[in-house]
Scaffold this active site. Structure first.
Site, PDB file in Angstrom:
ATOM      1  N   LYS B 119      -1.465  -4.466   1.171  1.00 39.23           N
ATOM      2  CA  LYS B 119      -1.833  -4.295  -0.233  1.00 39.23           C
ATOM      3  C   LYS B 119      -2.167  -5.628  -0.870  1.00 39.23           C
ATOM      4  O   LYS B 119      -3.074  -5.729  -1.712  1.00 39.23           O
ATOM      5  CB  LYS B 119      -0.661  -3.671  -0.998  1.00 39.23           C
ATOM      6  CG  LYS B 119      -0.568  -2.174  -0.842  1.00 39.23           C
ATOM      7  CD  LYS B 119       0.329  -1.601  -1.932  1.00 39.23           C
ATOM      8  CE  LYS B 119       0.680  -0.159  -1.634  1.00 39.23           C
ATOM      9  NZ  LYS B 119       1.388   0.473  -2.746  1.00 39.23           N
ATOM     10  N   GLU B 213       4.375  -6.852 -10.889  1.00 45.21           N
ATOM     11  CA  GLU B 213       3.177  -6.322 -11.529  1.00 45.21           C
ATOM     12  C   GLU B 213       3.535  -5.480 -12.741  1.00 45.21           C
ATOM     13  O   GLU B 213       4.676  -5.048 -12.910  1.00 45.21           O
ATOM     14  CB  GLU B 213       2.334  -5.524 -10.527  1.00 45.21           C
ATOM     15  CG  GLU B 213       3.056  -4.344  -9.930  1.00 45.21           C
ATOM     16  CD  GLU B 213       2.218  -3.648  -8.866  1.00 45.21           C
ATOM     17  OE1 GLU B 213       1.502  -4.336  -8.121  1.00 45.21           O
ATOM     18  OE2 GLU B 213       2.306  -2.419  -8.791  1.00 45.21           O
ATOM     19  N   ARG B 314      -8.054   6.214   6.467  1.00 40.95           N
ATOM     20  CA  ARG B 314      -7.906   7.400   7.321  1.00 40.95           C
ATOM     21  C   ARG B 314      -8.598   8.569   6.641  1.00 40.95           C
ATOM     22  O   ARG B 314      -9.053   8.474   5.503  1.00 40.95           O
ATOM     23  CB  ARG B 314      -6.428   7.719   7.478  1.00 40.95           C
ATOM     24  CG  ARG B 314      -5.743   7.932   6.130  1.00 40.95           C
ATOM     25  CD  ARG B 314      -4.426   8.652   6.224  1.00 40.95           C
ATOM     26  NE  ARG B 314      -4.084   9.196   4.914  1.00 40.95           N
ATOM     27  CZ  ARG B 314      -3.195   8.642   4.094  1.00 40.95           C
ATOM     28  NH1 ARG B 314      -2.556   7.544   4.441  1.00 40.95           N
ATOM     29  NH2 ARG B 314      -2.940   9.195   2.918  1.00 40.95           N
TER      30      ARG B 314
END
Lengths: 214, 471, 761
Positions: B119, B213, B314
């Site tokens: 990430k 964050e 995916r």
């Protein structure tokens, strides 16, 4: 409460054997290393650090794995037609005819004497950490369970559920599974012994010890 | 493509959908299954396909060694990982590519899986392209002073935006899946939480790096479906809204497209936002050389700010609702099948169309039918299914591994997902109406070990239809 | 009349039983009762003994005399045919003198401390405060000494045959400190086949290491006497200023049986052929004469031809004389030059112990502060130079040049750093000394010496003699070499899987080898088990890129004892590894911190330590001292002392510990990291003495392996007996590091333990 110990003993004496099916733990090419009728031995040594008799090699991804016997017995029903073949996981490869030891006879007869807490589902089971550590510390059975107490952790569909004890209050006398094992539904998990029954249980054990010849 | 043989390294409905895609392409396939799944339809279907061995029993779906051993034994040329299991495991993809007998991994190149799997890395690349990401650190922080300064700034920014209860999230950088995350609502308590998470991270992951964050609470979960090939073609198949989730953050109802201003009034220009995020997603895909099907996950706040969350490298469960509303000019008679396209691109074929050939029609809804008790925290239910009936409609498709012709025990090792229903309507109103009709016509019966009747989420799904695309 | 007869007969009985014991002693020595029908002879003696009242007196005496004649002849013969293996038998005979006999006969009075037979923390170790007296012109002078030794206690089971338990050696250390406090000399009397190899706290190896470390700088004169010197057990109380050895004793790295079992690759419990034992005993060079020749002892104390027994009073007198003489010498060497020479003259006269045991002068054994300083200097010099002549250098013709250059360079460097760190100012005298030393080395370097600082700078900036490590290693390609720029183990280049040894316990899946040895650094991601990795991995991953600079490559493992078969094995290992010894010493940096490293690695004779390895270790330690850099000993694997080098290997224990002690005392930071397998001598000395010892996960650390433990103690040990976790639990190591964090942890350790200068002081 009373059991017919003589009958039980007679029953086991007439056939003190158990057939254990040995299956491929995973896929791979099998090469048998044991022979029909061969005596097998389980792990030995003071710390069970010496592996048991080599039964077969199972090679997968260039890794020939030695599969050894986990108990004593006699090899039977080797499926020679599979020699050198790729087998799927769970394929029956051979059976071991295992003669029950005194301890195993005691375990089996005790399921008739103790009050059994069975597995409600086919699932993985764990002992609660406190129970497990208490058991490690004390050699003698000492953990008391009464209805409503936390008894066992059931791991089902990736979720852990704490199972509450239901049944006669008593001491955990016997644990019938290894933590993390997959246990079939209704198989015994715990054997509970009410305190006033302890003497009786010990008497039963003593009698089996005296009367069972190996 | 006749020579290809695809190993399907998954279970349940996705295994069945991959099989169907293979049949569509004329590829042979094999499936793997565990002892628990021996009664599953995915096994039966493969077994009944015709001459030749197509099913292999393995010890676990999670053991890569089993998959590769079977692949070699069966002479498979490619592996489709489905979703979950190995789908985003770059090591598995790397091994497939680098082993002595290479096997095509149906998914992006392993380097892409690795790079987008992080990430932090994704955030960094996105930032460099001017793609909005959730405000906060874009690399692990190891210094308390640095962390506190950043937290202060985040609180300030939120106040400036007029957010009434600002808060920040403190996360273990090496963590994931909700582990090691805490929310801080006051700057005063920040230091304490920071230290706690740092210690946790050090203990749990051996790396005390921490991420900070802004904590977003009021948002919609929007996805962009991408499809790229190994020759540089990048296309998208529109957006989806996956905001309706269980308490455990499991998606339950998904809708394509992402917003519908015809039905609901949004406080922002929703079409503009959807256009922006598809644009950003396509840019990022080009930047990293994305070469397969993939999903770009976004959050859109109530004031219409989008932030890129992560990229799922995916095929996803809900891919088919995107396919359902998509049309390719000139091929209108063949329904779009993203799984089929994904296999094609992995095998090196060109897509054969570009973005301007793709247009959209209607609304599609996916319903995930699960044996779970929504009233008890979505607790999984297990037992035996004795009746399994769904309406047959031209606008509905149902995928399930549960056999309808005999009792079926739900394996206790896996999630109790029963079926997927894909509904299409010419507009959102019709789709919602048809979804309701479908649910009301569904009939699942069964009982558990104690003889109690089956518990499913059918009623819950019906209730949630009111929330479709509503902010 | 009848009374005298009975007395005669009683005497005969005693005489006969003496004859019997002489025969049994011979059987002990030869180790074989069929040698000249000794057993039958013994039977005859018994028959005569049984018939003592039946035989006519004349007949009895005749037969007794005949028997004695035969025995004497056999004794003479045996004395002429003493082999090293028979010496071992002599030492092990129940008839041999023990510590108790020495305490009673060599010393005048003694008080045993901390022990009364079996009521004793370790009955194998006996400590006594004793007095020893000398006659000088009819006057008797008494000296106080501390006697520390092993009691084999022939026949007393609880003495364990003189095998000291870890706490027995701890007891020894405690009383060494007492002697130091009281300022009295210590006499070490060594009668041990080896230490009892158990890991219970304080641990066999760790305690021996502590003892050796302490003995390096004990501030009192120490003299040791070896009757039975079994390797590490002997060293635990063996580092002395003067080392005496009984002429029929042995001092060895391993028992001949042990060596034979290893050499002959005998399986556990198997029979070791007697010829092999004989051969190993011979090859191990374990006799007093061998050891004197090797310089590992200083003097031999002569015994009667068949060795001294409990009643050899003449031997005890001789031993008393030698103990006093040795202590005198140690003391005198600390005195000013003139006195020493005066003594030396007198020594000429009393050259050796003759019939008289009187001394010409009385020498008090108490030392002044200055003399203590000199005592320690002498001790340091003694051990540092011990066996040094046996270290092989690469090219014969270069030996002297290398020696000269190394020594000069070392001196210059030292001077440079001493000046750099401002250490020289208060020690003007040192400059003088340095200059003297260097002048002695050769005129060729004279010009440089006049400007030591400039020379040192020149030397430091020049690349002379420093080689890039691995430059000559075989390059290999990895499938990941493009992806991972760093070094990837060649083990990763195979498409196969391996099973984690903990798979049954933690459910670890089989690991794909390229993943395992590449990205996972050889660590199972499920349970953290560490699979062994080659030492090159550490060279490449632990230190900053290109910072590794090896030195002393020219010091080469040799075969000083000409042990049969060793040359071939050394050659094979040299071919295989491209290296010439079991240790790599180099300078390197870790995240910018410069350190000196000594690395014992497994591929060369299992990381065993011989003369060359010891020398390289010692020099690395000294380099770290002169450069004032932290010193890391990374033990990839060590199998102990290289047995084929005999006691030349054993003395690397005190030698290297001396270097370590002086490094640490000078303020150095010494960190030891164990990996894979670290056993025996090195752990029991220069490694185990470090204040900071760390184990890499899945490593094993200890004194003796499970087989040796089973064979010596008769007890089995659990499979994880030597695991790093258990070592930590017992307090042997200070922490366990994950291989993946090695670099970071090492850097952290250097920063936190090393302080701002990365050096204590």
């Amino acid at each position: 409460m009373d059991i017919n110990l003589n009958d039980l003993l007679r029953h086991y004496r007439s056939n003190p054997y158990e057939e254990h099916e040995i299956r491929a733990p995973h896929t791979g090419v099998v090469k048998f290393r044991a022979e029909e009728g061969q005596q097998t031995f389980g792990p030995s040594g003071k710390w069970l650090h010496k592996p048991g008799t080599l039964l077969f090699l199972l090679e997968r991804e260039n890794n020939p794995k030695r599969i050894t016997a986990s108990f004593n017995g006699e090899v039977a029903g080797i499926r020679h037609e599979l020699e050198g073949c790729f087998v799927e996981a769970g394929t029956l490869l051979l059976t071991i005819r295992h003669r029950l030891s005194k301890e195993e006879i005691i375990d089996r007869i005790l399921t008739e004497v103790l009050s059994i807490f069975p597995a409600p589902q086919r699932a993985r089971y764990y002992l609660p950490p406190e129970t497990a550590s208490q058991m490690d510390k004390k050699a003698e059975p000492s953990i008391f369970l009464k209805p409503g107490d936390d008894a066992i952790i059931m791991s089902l569909m990736k979720r852990d559920t704490m199972l509450k004890y239901e049944g006669t209050p008593g001491i955990i006398y016997k644990v019938y599974f290894h933590s993390g094992d997959m246990v079939e539904r209704d198989a015994p998990l715990l054997g509970i012994c009410p305190p006033d029954n302890l003497k009786y249980v010990q008497k039963v054990i003593q009698r089996i010890k005296n009367e069972w010849e190996e | 493509m006749k020579k290809e043989k695809i190993l399907i390294a998954n279970r349940g409905e996705i295994a069945i959908r991959i099989m169907m895609a293979c049949e569509d392409l004329g590829c042979d396939y094999i499936v793997v299954y565990t002892h628990e799944d021996r009664e599953s339809l995915h096994v039966r279907r493969a077994r009944e396909k015709g001459p030749g061995k197509r099913t292999y029993r393995i010890a676990s779906y999670k053991d890569p060694n089993e998959i590769f051993a079977v692949a070699d034994q069966a002479g498979a040329t490619a592996i489709h990982p489905g979703y979950g299991f190995f789908s985003e495991n770059f090591r598995f993809a790397r091994r497939a590519t680098m082993r002595t007998r290479p096997i095509t991994f149906i998914g992006p190149r392993w380097e892409v899986i690795r790079d987008l799997g992080s990430k932090i890395n994704t955030k960094k690349v996105a930032k460099s392209l001017g793609i909005p990401v959730i405000p906060g650190s874009d690399s692990p922080i190891y210094s308390e002073i640095e962390a506190e300064a950043l937290a202060e700034e985040l609180f300030l920014q939120q106040r400036e935006q007029g957010i009434r209860a600002p808060s920040v999230l403190v996360k273990a950088s090496a963590g994931g899946g909700g582990m090691g995350i805490e929310e801080v609502q006051h700057l005063d308590t920040f230091r304490r939480v920071y230290r706690r998470i740092q210690n946790y991270a050090k203990r749990q992951f051996g790396d005390e790096g921490v991420l900070i964050e802004q904590c977003l609470r009021d948002y919609q979960h929007i996805e962009v479906q991408l499809l790229c090939d190994r020759h540089g073609t990048v296309t998208h198949f529109g957006t989806r809204n996956c905001t309706i989730q269980s308490t455990g953050r499991q998606k339950r109802v998904e809708v394509a497209p992402g917003f519908d201003p015809e039905v609901w009034d949004y406080s922002f220009d929703s079409l503009r936002v959807l256009k922006d995020i598809t644009g950003h997603s396509v840019n990022l895909a080009r930047e990293v050389g994305y070469d397969s099907a993939g999903t770009w996950e976004w959050v859109v706040t109530r004031d219409g700010r989008p932030y890129l969350l992560e990229v799922n490298t995916r095929i996803q469960v809900e891919n088919e609702i995107s396919a359902c509303i998509s049309r390719i000019r000139g091929r209108e008679d063949t329904p779009v099948n993203l799984i089929r396209e994904q296999i094609r691109t992995a095998l090196g074929e060109k897509l054969g169309f570009t973005q301007k050939d793709i247009y959209f029609e209607g609304t599609s809804i996916e319903l995930r039918i699960v044996a779970e008790d929504v009233k008890r925290g979505f607790a999984p239910w297990c037992g035996t299914i004795t009746r399994f009936e769904f309406p047959q409609r031209p606008w509905a498709r149902l995928y399930s591994h549960v056999p309808a012709d005999k009792p079926y025990n739900i394996p206790t090792e896996y999630d109790p997902n029963l079926a997927l229903a894909i509904i299409w309507g010419k507009d959102t109103g019709e789709a919602v109406e048809r979804a309701g009709e479908f649910l009301l016509g569904s009939n699942i019966e069964g009982h558990n070990a104690k003889g109690e009747p089956v518990i499913t989420n059918l009623a819950y799904l019906y209730d949630r239809l009111d929330d479709v695309l509503r902010f | 009349m009848t009374d005298t007869l009975h007395k005669h007969i009683a005497d005969s009985g005693q005489f006969l039983s003496q004859l019997a014991s002489r025969i049994t002693y011979l059987i002990d020595i030869i180790g074989d009762g069929s040698w000249f029908d000794l057993e039958k002879l013994l039977e005859e003696v018994q028959q005569v003994r049984n018939a003592i009242f039946d035989l006519p007196e004349k007949e009895l005496f005749k037969r007794m005399l005949m028997l004695e004649d035969r025995i004497s002849i056999l004794e003479d013969r045996a004395a002429r045919e003493i082999t090293p293996a028979r010496m071992v038998n002599i030492v092990r005979s129940v008839q041999r003198f023990t510590l108790q006999d020495i305490l009673e006969n060599v010393y005048d009075s003694f008080t045993e401390l901390g022990g009364e037979e079996d009521c004793n923390i370790d009955p194998a170790i006996v400590v006594a405060r004793a007095t020893i007296s000398r006659r000088v012109k009819k006057r008797i002078h008494k000296h106080q000494v501390m006697v520390i030794g092993h009691e084999k206690g022939m026949g007393e089971e609880y003495r364990n045959g003189g095998c000291a338990k870890p706490w027995g050696n701890d007891k020894a250390l405690r009383y060494m400190k007492v002697a130091e406090t009281e300022g009295i000399p210590i006499h070490f009397l060594i009668f041990t086949p080896g230490s009892y190899p158990i890991e219970d706290f304080p641990g066999a190896a760790q305690q021996i290491a502590r003892n050796i470390y302490a003995m390096c700088k004990l501030e009192v004169p120490t003299v040791s006497f070896i009757s039975e010197g079994g390797s590490g057990g002997a060293e635990a109380i063996g580092l002395a200023d003067f080392r005496l050895m009984a002429s029929h004793g042995y001092y060895s790295v391993i028992s001949p049986e042990g060596a034979a079992a290893i050499e002959g690759k005998i399986r556990e419990g198997g029979k070791v052929p007697r010829e092999l034992v004989e051969k190993c005993a011979r090859q191990l060079k374990m006799t007093a004469r061998d050891n004197l020749g090797l310089g590992t002892i200083d003097r031999i104390v002569h015994e009667p031809p068949l060795g001294a027994r409990k009643d050899d009073y003449d031997f005890f007198r001789r031993l008393r004389f030698e103990m006093i003489r040795a202590t005198d010498e140690v003391v005198l060497r600390t005195k000013s030059f003139r006195t020493f020479r005066a003594y030396a003259l007198k020594k000429q006269i009393a050259k050796d112990y003759g019939s008289s045991d009187t001394f010409d002068v009385h020498i008090p054994w108490r030392l002044s502060e200055k003399e203590t300083e000199r005592l320690l200097e002498n001790r340091s010099r003694k051990y540092r130079s011990m066996g040094q002549g046996y270290t092989e250098l690469k090219k014969e013709s270069l030996i002297d040049l290398h020696k000269l250059r190394d020594k000069t360079r070392e001196t210059i460097t030292r001077t440079y750093y001493e000046i750099k760190y401002g250490l020289l100012k208060p020690h003007k005298k040192n400059v003088q000394k340095v200059l003297e030393e260097v002048t002695g080395e050769g005129a060729a370097f004279l010009a440089k010496i006049t400007e030591p600082v400039k020379a040192a700078v020149d030397f430091l900036s020049g690349p002379d003699g420093e080689q890039r490590l691995l430059s000559d290693e075989n390059q290999h390609t990895s499938i990941f070499s493009r992806e991972w720029e760093q070094y990837v183990s060649p083990l990763a280049n195979e498409d196969r899987t391996v099973t984690c040894p903990n798979a049954a316990k933690y459910g670890c899946m089989d690991l794909w080898v390229p993943d395992l040895y590449g990205e996972f650094c050889g660590v199972c991601p499920t349970c953290g088990h560490h699979f062994p990795l080659e030492y090159q991995w550490y060279l490449q991953n632990l230190f900053d890129r290109g910072s590794v600079k090896e030195f002393n490559r020219h010091i080469v493992s040799g075969n000083p004892l000409k042990f049969e078969g060793l040359d071939a094995r050394l050659n094979r290992d040299m071919q295989r590894t491209g290296r010439r010894s079991g240790i790599i010493t180099f300078k390197a940096s870790v995240l910018g911190v410069k350190i000196v490293v000594a690395m014992l690695y497994s591929n060369f004779r299992s990381g065993t330590v011989g003369s060359a390895e010891g020398e390289k270790f010692l020099r690395a330690c000294d380099l770290a001292r002169t450069r004032r850099r932290p010193f890391l000993a990374y033990i990839h694997t060590t199998g102990g002392i290289r047995i084929q080098e005999g006691t030349l290997g054993v003395i690397q224990m005190p030698r290297c510990t001396m270097a370590v002690r002086e490094y640490v005392d000078s303020g150095g930071l010494y960190i030891v990291v164990y990996d894979n397998n670290s056993y025996a001598g090195p752990v029991a000395s220069f490694l185990g003495c470090s204040p900071y010892q760390v184990g890499i996960r899945s490593s094993r650390i200890g004194f003796a392996g499970p087989r040796v433990i089973r064979e010596t103690t008769g007890q089995d040990v659990p499979p994880d007996y030597h695991s790093a976790r258990n070592a930590l639990r017992r307090g042997h190591i200070q922490g366990i590091w994950d291989r993946r964090d090695f670099r970071k942890n090492l850097h952290d350790a250097l920063m936190t333990m090393g302080g701002p200068n990365l050096y204590y002081k």
